[in-house]
Design a protein around this motif. Sequence first.
Motif: not given
Length: 246
Positions: A155-175
């Motif tokens: 809506v504000h005219g920005y590109g949203v990167v699709r090749a990378l995501t957020g993730h779960g986290i806990g004992h491991k960096m990426h869960e």
Amino acid sequence: MIVKTDADRVGMRNASRVVKEALCAAQNFIKPGVTTLEIDAVVEETIRKMGAIPSSKGFQGYPNASCISVNDVVVHGIPSLTLVKEGDIVSVDITALLNGYQGDAARTFAVGKCAEADLKLIDAAEKAFFAAMEYAVAGKRIGDISSAVEMYCTVHGYGVVRALTGHGIGHKMHEPPDVPNFGRKNTGPELKNGLCIAVEPMITRGTWKVYIDKDNWTVRTADGSNAAHYENTVIVTDGEPEILTL
């Protein structure tokens, strides 16, 4: 999807406190004329002084304690002898391991007097994160978070990167689960009380398309437009989410 116990939540809070301190140290150090390698040294020193370990150092061969991404670099910029200049925007992404728990957060900082368009970009990444937080509630779905980020940014005219995501986290960096910055409402895994996730809008002033440099780490925008990154470690609850790295 790993739901955190009360003891886990304490561990996550403590690890996230380290990340907060390291981000503050980086922000206070960044100015024209310093190198990204010097910024990384400040981050590592802060993490180790607090009894923690910089998780990224050695992760899949990554050489440094933090990822430092300048201007058109979206994420995973490798610290080097590159000088930070007046008008640059610098993203610092930090993950720290303390007593078996991970904390993860990123910020994009303006260096000196920056272009108004870049300041608005940095602000939009942060606001997109908080738009998503309205849906980081038990019973909602990952797609609700993803859709909120995408809707605010487009809506504000920005590109949203699709090749990378957020993730779960806990004992491991990426869960599990992945937390994309685009998607449809009412889709994806259901959020549970105690789920810990890293929500991280990565947005650009131009295209959402990116490419990876020859170093196999540095992710840049395909059109050379500047990018901003805003990330926090978050615990989902039955009410307001607990944002650990603020």
